[in-house]
Design a protein around this motif. Structure first.
Motif, short mmCIF file in Angstrom:
data_model
loop_
_atom_site.label_atom_id
_atom_site.label_comp_id
_atom_site.label_asym_id
_atom_site.label_seq_id
_atom_site.Cartn_x
_atom_site.Cartn_y
_atom_site.Cartn_z
N ALA A 97 7.35 0.39 -3.83
CA ALA A 97 7.40 -0.15 -2.20
C ALA A 97 6.91 1.07 -1.35
CB ALA A 97 8.52 -0.38 -1.70
N HIS A 98 6.38 0.57 -0.16
CA HIS A 98 5.94 1.68 0.76
C HIS A 98 7.56 2.04 1.51
CE1 HIS A 98 1.62 0.32 1.98
NE2 HIS A 98 1.62 0.57 0.77
N PRO A 99 7.29 3.08 2.14
CA PRO A 99 8.70 3.64 2.71
C PRO A 99 9.39 2.52 3.73
CG PRO A 99 7.12 5.34 2.82
CD PRO A 99 6.64 4.12 2.40
N ASP A 100 8.24 1.54 4.41
CA ASP A 100 9.04 0.75 5.49
C ASP A 100 9.20 -0.51 4.91
OD1 ASP A 100 6.27 0.20 5.28
OD2 ASP A 100 5.93 0.40 7.54
N SER A 101 8.97 -0.76 3.68
CA SER A 101 8.97 -2.37 3.14
C SER A 101 10.57 -2.77 3.46
CB SER A 101 8.70 -2.22 1.62
OG SER A 101 7.62 -1.76 1.29
N PHE A 102 11.47 -2.06 3.06
CA PHE A 102 12.77 -2.79 2.82
C PHE A 102 13.93 -2.24 3.92
CE2 PHE A 102 11.21 -3.10 -1.32
CZ PHE A 102 10.91 -4.38 -1.35
N THR A 103 14.49 -3.04 4.81
CA THR A 103 15.68 -2.19 5.46
C THR A 103 16.92 -2.42 4.57
OG1 THR A 103 16.43 -4.32 6.27
CG2 THR A 103 14.79 -3.31 7.40
N ALA A 104 18.22 -2.00 5.03
CA ALA A 104 19.46 -2.02 4.58
C ALA A 104 19.83 -3.53 3.92
CB ALA A 104 20.63 -1.66 5.31
N HIS A 105 19.10 -4.59 4.42
CA HIS A 105 19.53 -5.74 4.06
C HIS A 105 18.95 -6.17 2.82
CE1 HIS A 105 19.68 -10.23 4.26
NE2 HIS A 105 18.65 -10.51 4.34
N GLY A 106 17.33 -5.99 2.64
CA GLY A 106 16.82 -6.27 1.39
C GLY A 106 17.24 -5.20 0.25
N MET A 107 17.74 -4.01 0.69
CA MET A 107 18.22 -2.99 -0.27
C MET A 107 19.41 -3.32 -0.86
SD MET A 107 17.29 0.79 1.08
CE MET A 107 16.18 0.65 2.64
N SER A 108 20.57 -3.97 -0.04
CA SER A 108 21.79 -4.04 -0.44
C SER A 108 21.44 -5.26 -1.41
CB SER A 108 22.98 -4.17 0.58
OG SER A 108 22.19 -4.99 1.48
N ALA A 109 20.78 -6.40 -1.14
CA ALA A 109 20.64 -7.41 -2.10
C ALA A 109 20.04 -7.05 -3.34
CB ALA A 109 19.59 -8.27 -1.42
N LEU A 110 19.15 -6.11 -3.37
CA LEU A 110 18.86 -5.47 -4.66
C LEU A 110 19.87 -4.84 -5.55
CD1 LEU A 110 16.71 -4.45 -6.69
CD2 LEU A 110 16.28 -2.58 -5.21
N ALA A 111 20.79 -3.86 -4.75
CA ALA A 111 21.63 -3.30 -5.26
C ALA A 111 22.93 -4.14 -5.89
CB ALA A 111 22.48 -2.47 -4.45
N ARG A 166 15.04 5.68 5.56
CA ARG A 166 15.08 4.57 4.62
C ARG A 166 15.56 5.04 3.18
NH1 ARG A 166 12.24 -0.28 6.46
NH2 ARG A 166 12.70 -0.08 8.58
N VAL A 167 15.05 6.29 2.80
CA VAL A 167 15.48 6.81 1.42
C VAL A 167 16.98 7.27 1.42
CG1 VAL A 167 13.13 7.58 0.85
CG2 VAL A 167 14.74 9.17 1.71
N ALA A 168 17.39 7.50 2.46
CA ALA A 168 18.97 7.95 2.40
C ALA A 168 19.63 6.60 2.54
CB ALA A 168 19.22 8.68 4.01
N THR A 169 19.24 5.52 3.34
CA THR A 169 19.83 4.26 3.19
C THR A 169 19.82 3.85 1.62
OG1 THR A 169 18.94 3.64 5.52
CG2 THR A 169 19.92 1.80 3.92
#
Ligand code: B12
Length: 476
Positions: free
Chosen positions: A277-291, A326-329
């Motif tokens: 990804a690019h650093p700005d591709s995903f917010t916490a919404h997308g990231m938590s779905a992945l997790a 973003r990386v911290a999120t």
């Protein structure tokens, strides 16, 4: 018969990995098979790795008496090996039809077809399903290679534009079992989720160009259910760790959440799902779905530079504070976050390298693991290659023969990488660019304590020894 050639028959320790199974080859094999053709595939680097000789590999291909041989040239470093494989086959079986295809071959289709007409019948530029099917049908009917195959470049005759299968989801799913021998890592598979031109226009990147060159002007996505079909098919083959390294990230949170939902709805739970990804591709919404949708989720971020000035010169969005946020999120949600960096970008001076070091340090403090620092490979048809004066760059490589140096360079030589640096900037010579990459790698090693500190007391500590080994290997 599909063939993954070696980098070169004379370079047993190439500068870039040679064990990948190209998704393009696998896709074409699945397609011809779904149209009733018998397909076979040989991965020469793996055969050599397991102790076969070059002659064994050529003999193995010919033993199957193929009607057509299609040699993959997807990545620059396979340049010499692809042509040499064709030549060795032609010497042994002069009338066997041989074509070459893949992304790198497409960039230089005319040059390759005309300089190697003695051993290659043509080069397919672009997506190859339609032209390969046409070739296979003609040859199966006892005809010769026709002159009007979409995308097929032959010496001296002008080629028709590439033709693609419009409905992406109608393409059959591919199998990692179609090439022999099997991959070294039996449980890992890459997933193809998009085809076509990337909508971003980062000056150094060829992906906006290559999609169009391949016959698809817009980026097209597979539907989430079709991606799960592909993952499910690979699960049947024993694959449980998946990586999405194409332009999936362009779809942002929406596509990631939809994929996670489809996986969960269908009861498919990867052990590991990795996304580039690019650093700005995903917010916490997308990231938590992945997790939530897999046992371990990870994101490889192409950050590339820490300098907003260099990023702006190269038409790339960069907000260092947002990168850190973003990386911290990602790490706070239990995802593994990795970062990738480049050296040798236009405008990159001493101050810019310092800013990159600063961002590397800040992302490490947030638990993001640096994976690699790569000197920019300046590919043809990128904006920098087309407009060197604008970027104050001097091109060192022009044609197929220049880029073929990547086939000759050994891993040990690539540590400095200077022979293979394809350009110089106003700020750095090719040695300077190689030195800048080395400087950033050393900076990472001397700052590994930041990562250890970031993971102190954490329930899930990444393998930091492995991280250190990878980076150290790159300059010892
Ligand atoms: C996913 C990907 C990877 C994955 C590989 C996954 C895999 N198993 O294939 C990873 C991350 C490992 C990877 C690594 C590298 N990659 Co890469 N990768 C891509 C990416 C994003 C998508 C490719 C893909 O799979 N597409 C899906 C398939 C179905 O489509 P396709 O490849 O276009 O294939 C079609 C045609 O090209 C053709 N075709 C393909 N192969 C063959 C073979 C035959 C015989 C025929 C006839 C036709 C044919 O038919 C296919 C179907 O229509 C592309 C950029 C892009 N957006 O396309 C870069 C790209 C291909 N990679 C690139 C590079 C440089 C690399 C690296 C060298 C980077 C590095 N410095 O280490 C490494 C080396 C790879 C290796 N061998 O080790 C460059 C290639 C440039 C070049 N001229 O060489 C690209 C264009 C990216 C870029 N921005 O520079 N990559």
């Amino acid at each position: 018969m599909f063939v993954q050639p070696p980098v070169s028959f004379n370079n047993p320790a190439p500068c870039l990995d040679d064990k990948q199974f190209g998704l393009g080859i696998l896709a074409n094999m699945a397609w011809l098979q779904s149209h009733g053709f018998e397909v076979d595939g040989i991965h020469i680097p793996l055969l050599l790795h397991h102790g076969s000789s070059a002659d064994d590999a050529i003999a193995l291909i010919l033993k199957r008496s193929p009607m057509l041989v299609a040699i993959g040239l997807n990545w620059v470093h396979f340049s010499r090996g692809a042509i040499d494989t064709a030549r060795r086959l032609r010497e042994r079986r002069p009338h066997l039809p041989i074509v070459v295809g893949g992304q790198h071959a497409g960039l230089f289709a005319e040059e390759i077809a005309s300089s190697n007409a003695d051993c290659i019948d043509g080069v397919i530029r672009g997506e190859a399903e339609v032209p390969l099917l046409r070739l296979a049908e003609c040859l199966a009917n006892g005809q010769r290679i026709p002159s009007n195959v979409a995308g097929l470049h032959r010496s001296r005759s002008p080629a028709l534009p590439p033709q693609v299968v419009d409905d992406l989801d109608s393409l059959p799913v591919y199998s990692y079992r179609s090439l022999n021998p099997p991959p070294l890592q039996a449980d890992v598979g890459a997933i193809s989720t998009t085809r076509g031109a990337c909508p971003f226009s980062c000056a150094w990147c060829i992906e906006p160009v290559i999609g169009r060159m391949q016959g698809r002007s817009r980026l097209r996505f597979h539907s989430p259910d079709r991606i799960v079909d592909q993952i499910e098919a690979l699960v049947q083959e024993g694959i449980c760790r998946f990586t999405i390294q194409d332009n999936f990230f362009v779809g942002g949170d929406g596509n990631l959440a939809a994929l996670a939902e489809a996986l969960t709805r269908r009861g498919v739970r990867p052990n590991h799902l990795n996304i580039f990804a690019h650093p700005d591709s995903f917010t916490a919404h997308g990231m938590s779905a992945l997790a939530r949708c897999c046992d371990l989720g990870s994101i490889d971020y192409g950050v590339e530079t820490g300098s907003t000035r260099v990023a702006a010169i190269n038409n790339r969005r960069l907000d260092p504070n947002e990168v850190v946020e973003r990386v911290a999120t990602a790490t706070s949600l239990g995802l593994e976050a990795y970062s990738w960096w480049m050296a040798g970008l236009p405008g990159e001076d001493e101050a810019a390298l310092g800013e990159t070091e600063e961002l590397i340090a800040r992302t490490m403090d947030a638990g993001c693991i640096p994976r690699w620092v790569s000197p920019l490979i300046l590919f043809p048809k990128t904006d920098i290659h087309l407009h060197p004066d604008h970027y104050r760059v001097r091109r060192r490589f022009e044609g197929f023969a220049d880029y073929a140096v990547f086939s000759d360079i050994k891993l040990a030589e690539a540590v400095m990488f200077s022979e293979a640096v394809a350009h110089e900037t106003a700020e750095a010579s090719r040695d300077g660019i190689a030195a800048a990459a080395l400087r950033l790698r050393r900076f990472i090693v001397s700052n590994l304590h930041r990562l250890r500190r970031a993971y102190e007391g954490s329930p899930r500590v990444p393998d930091l020894a492995l991280v250190e080994m990878r980076i150290r290997q790159s300059f010892m």
